[in-house]
Design a protein around this motif. Sequence first.
Motif, PDB file in Angstrom:
ATOM      1  N   HIS A 121       0.826  -1.212   0.000  1.00 53.89           N
ATOM      2  CA  HIS A 121       0.000   0.000   0.000  1.00 53.89           C
ATOM      3  C   HIS A 121       0.862   1.264   0.000  1.00 53.89           C
ATOM      4  N   ALA A 181      -7.340   3.372 -10.143  1.00 49.94           N
ATOM      5  CA  ALA A 181      -7.548   4.169  -8.939  1.00 49.94           C
ATOM      6  C   ALA A 181      -8.598   3.538  -8.030  1.00 49.94           C
ATOM      7  N   ARG A 182      -9.722   3.135  -8.601  1.00 47.81           N
ATOM      8  CA  ARG A 182     -10.801   2.570  -7.779  1.00 47.81           C
ATOM      9  C   ARG A 182     -10.390   1.246  -7.156  1.00 47.81           C
ATOM     10  N   ALA A 187      -7.843   1.874  -4.379  1.00 43.02           N
ATOM     11  CA  ALA A 187      -8.452   2.536  -3.232  1.00 43.02           C
ATOM     12  C   ALA A 187      -9.305   1.585  -2.403  1.00 43.02           C
ATOM     13  N   LEU A 190      -4.801   5.744   0.038  1.00 45.91           N
ATOM     14  CA  LEU A 190      -4.968   5.385  -1.369  1.00 45.91           C
ATOM     15  C   LEU A 190      -6.305   5.816  -1.968  1.00 45.91           C
ATOM     16  N   GLY A 191      -7.267   6.155  -1.119  1.00 49.23           N
ATOM     17  CA  GLY A 191      -8.521   6.667  -1.653  1.00 49.23           C
ATOM     18  C   GLY A 191      -8.322   7.945  -2.445  1.00 49.23           C
ATOM     19  N   ALA A 238     -14.959   6.534  -2.424  1.00 50.70           N
ATOM     20  CA  ALA A 238     -13.535   6.522  -2.073  1.00 50.70           C
ATOM     21  C   ALA A 238     -13.258   7.320  -0.805  1.00 50.70           C
ATOM     22  N   SER A 291     -11.662   6.112   2.869  1.00 53.88           N
ATOM     23  CA  SER A 291     -10.289   6.565   3.158  1.00 53.88           C
ATOM     24  C   SER A 291     -10.263   7.767   4.091  1.00 53.88           C
ATOM     25  N   ALA A 321      -4.050  14.494   0.137  1.00 52.17           N
ATOM     26  CA  ALA A 321      -5.218  13.654  -0.146  1.00 52.17           C
ATOM     27  C   ALA A 321      -6.518  14.391   0.170  1.00 52.17           C
TER      28      ALA A 321
END
Length: 324
Positions: free
Chosen positions: A176, A203-204, A207, A216-217, A252, A256, A271
Amino acid sequence: MALLRDRGLTLGRWAVRPVARLQKDSGDPAVPRVRKAAAAADWSTVREVLEACPESGNRVELLWAVADTPGVERWIAPVLEADPDAPLPRLVAAIRHISWGWEARTTALARHVSREQFETFHARLRTAETWLYEVAEREPGWTSPWYGLQVTGRGLQVGQAVARRRFEATVRRDPHHPGAHHQRLQQVCDKWGGSHEEMHAFARQAALEAPPGTLLGGLVATAHIEHWLALGDGEDAAYMRLPRVTESLREAADHSVLHPDFVRKGSWVAALNAFAMAFSLAGDRDYARECFRATEGRVSESPWNYLGGHPVAAYRKHRFSAGR
């Protein structure tokens, strides 16, 4: 009033808003310390700070703090000569050459970069690659050299297959790793030879497969901003207002940065700012307001710099529009 603020509520024009201020790093006190040592050519302190940070910690940010300091390429050379088998000086020299290479290329569009600039850029990246492979061989458990090879690979245009293998080598060591995933996201962007579809899918998946509360979200927010940037006037705003965009951003964020297990470490400011801007562009005032509240007034340069002007001014404008 404190209780209301803790719950993310506002009191109209009497709402107490934290003063917006630009934050260029994670807030880790080791970052300014190592940057100051690098500027003073103090290898002893640079080594001490880096050795105290495990590969699973904030080492990538510390390495960039050193690498972005002018002059490191001069004083690191005798350190390499004095201890030719030591991996850490090679790692520092490699990351500096990546930063130094991008300095030569500049951030201009390719058509505005001269042949001489590209030659210098590529030469410095190739030197960095040599050192990174040497570090990876001497320290097979380290993630940093493989992360660095992701960056050099994009600049040297090694191709998607090689780029994917470098990403996979990084996440085998740290599944991660935020930096590795953000580098991979850039690699699969349309502008680097990927596609919008591949970018959003990556990305999805990254996440939602990560444990709740991780950074990572933010990949999902960054992907939508990248897509928005690629569109023309009018199309960009219409895209961000699509219901499926809002839905994916909420999914997401809930997993996250807005999850109860979210820990404010590493690139947490970036983020939250990415989500705040994405929700603001999407017209989702409720989620934008919550993300702005969670930033506590800390502003990251990116992605607000995409809106023109100073990032803090853009942040303030959108925070006000969200009612925060």
